[in-house]
Write a protein that holds these residues in place. Structure first.
Motif, PDB file in Angstrom:
ATOM      1  N   PHE A 189      -1.090  -3.491   2.988  1.00 19.59           N
ATOM      2  CA  PHE A 189      -2.516  -3.160   2.987  1.00 19.59           C
ATOM      3  C   PHE A 189      -3.327  -4.445   3.015  1.00 19.59           C
ATOM      4  O   PHE A 189      -3.052  -5.387   2.262  1.00 19.59           O
TER       5      PHE A 189
ATOM      6  N   ALA B 221      -2.062  -0.816  -3.744  1.00 19.45           N
ATOM      7  CA  ALA B 221      -3.239  -0.131  -3.214  1.00 19.45           C
ATOM      8  C   ALA B 221      -2.811   1.301  -2.935  1.00 19.45           C
ATOM      9  O   ALA B 221      -1.909   1.534  -2.124  1.00 19.45           O
TER      10      ALA B 221
ATOM     11  N   ALA C 232      -3.642  -1.212   7.725  1.00 18.48           N
ATOM     12  CA  ALA C 232      -2.301  -0.965   7.214  1.00 18.48           C
ATOM     13  C   ALA C 232      -1.309  -1.475   8.255  1.00 18.48           C
ATOM     14  O   ALA C 232      -1.386  -1.095   9.432  1.00 18.48           O
TER      15      ALA C 232
ATOM     16  N   LEU D 183      -3.801   4.958  -1.574  1.00 21.27           N
ATOM     17  CA  LEU D 183      -4.758   5.658  -0.736  1.00 21.27           C
ATOM     18  C   LEU D 183      -4.453   7.149  -0.754  1.00 21.27           C
ATOM     19  O   LEU D 183      -3.304   7.556  -0.559  1.00 21.27           O
TER      20      LEU D 183
ATOM     21  N   GLY E 169       0.821  -1.195   0.000  1.00 24.55           N
ATOM     22  CA  GLY E 169       0.000   0.000   0.000  1.00 24.55           C
ATOM     23  C   GLY E 169       0.858   1.250   0.000  1.00 24.55           C
ATOM     24  O   GLY E 169       1.960   1.257   0.549  1.00 24.55           O
TER      25      GLY E 169
ATOM     26  N   PRO F 183     -10.455  -1.828   6.532  1.00 23.92           N
ATOM     27  CA  PRO F 183      -9.110  -1.972   5.990  1.00 23.92           C
ATOM     28  C   PRO F 183      -8.051  -1.752   7.076  1.00 23.92           C
ATOM     29  O   PRO F 183      -8.241  -0.977   8.012  1.00 23.92           O
TER      30      PRO F 183
END
Length: 271
Positions: free
Chosen positions: A249, A154, A268, A156, A113, A266
């Motif tokens: 992620f 991923a 992290a 963000l 991520g 979700p």
């Protein structure tokens, strides 16, 4: 002699875990296109007491697939009557649920991520309403943070918008607009072949003042044209405060067969 690699479970145990989901309660902001959240205890402690003195409580939950922090399945949006992969949308939705591309087909995602903090790029805690996040801003954030965006990531995007979480009208932003990526920003991500992307607002879009959700071009680009999953209504505040721009992620949708979306929590993991 090279040192032995640390076992995976040891790495996970030493990681800092950031919860990226918003809490679910009846006051949460909800898009006018979707139902809200309701919960009621259907059975309370003491309603029934077992012979040994034990008792149990349970609840009924009512929630839409796009309420709170959630992921959009590829069947969520169509264009010119077709879903991703040129699938006929009308045919796919026969019978009251989608026969293809439902949220149950979204696999559990565990991978790299990247956080792109656009609020920090501009030196503010929260972007202004209707701030248009461009492809150049995504690239600039990546450079300033020393990260690159790779295939399968991923990605963000932080706007700081959770600061308005308890003001539902402002958070939804029909009057003043909402910050978000524009169509070219979406194409920038698609060109890098990301797997999933998420943001903190009720819709993963740049929403100008007064327009509401009349047009959703970013959803078309990501979901329909490129098959990239979208996560909305994240809370990236703590992750950004830790300057954790690269992480593991984790995302696991509920397997609602034939549904267009699912609430998610979700995570992290930062070593």
């Amino acid at each position: 002699m090279e040192p032995a690699a640390r076992p995976l479970w040891d790495v996970c145990a030493r990681a800092t875990i950031f919860d990226l989901g918003q809490p679910l309660d009846p006051q949460l902001p909800v898009s006018p296109n979707h139902p809200g959240f309701k919960m009621a205890l259907m059975r309370r402690h003491g309603d029934t007491v077992r012979a040994d003195g034990g008792s149990a409580a349970n609840e009924m939950i009512m929630i839409g697939g796009h309420t709170g922090t959630h992921v959009d399945a590829l069947c969520h949006v169509s264009h010119q009557g077709h879903l991703h992969g040129d699938i006929d949308a009308a045919e796919a939705q026969r019978g009251g649920r989608f026969s293809v591309l439902g949220v149950e087909t979204v696999p559990p995602i565990v991978g790299r991520g990247v956080l792109l903090d656009i609020a920090a790029l501009h030196g503010v805690d929260v972007l202004a309403p209707a701030h248009r996040i461009t492809a150049d801003e995504l690239a600039a954030a990546a450079r300033s943070q020393g990260v690159d965006v790779r295939e399968g990531d991923a990605v963000l995007i932080r706007s700081g918008w959770p600061a308005h979480w308890r003001d539902a009208e402002h958070f939804i932003g029909h009057r003043h607009g909402v910050p978000g990526p524009d169509e070219e920003a979406a194409r920038w991500l698609a060109a890098r072949k990301v797997r999933v992307t998420g943001a903190e607002t009720v819709a993963y879009e740049w929403i100008p003042a007064g327009r509401g959700h009349a047009l959703l071009p970013v959803h078309r680009v990501l979901l329909v044209e490129h098959g990239i999953y979208i996560v909305e209504m994240l809370d990236l505040t703590a992750l950004a405060a830790a300057r954790a721009y690269e992480f593991v992620f984790v995302l696991a949708p509920l397997k609602f067969v034939g549904a267009t979306g699912s609430p998610v929590r979700p995570l992290a993991l930062v070593p």
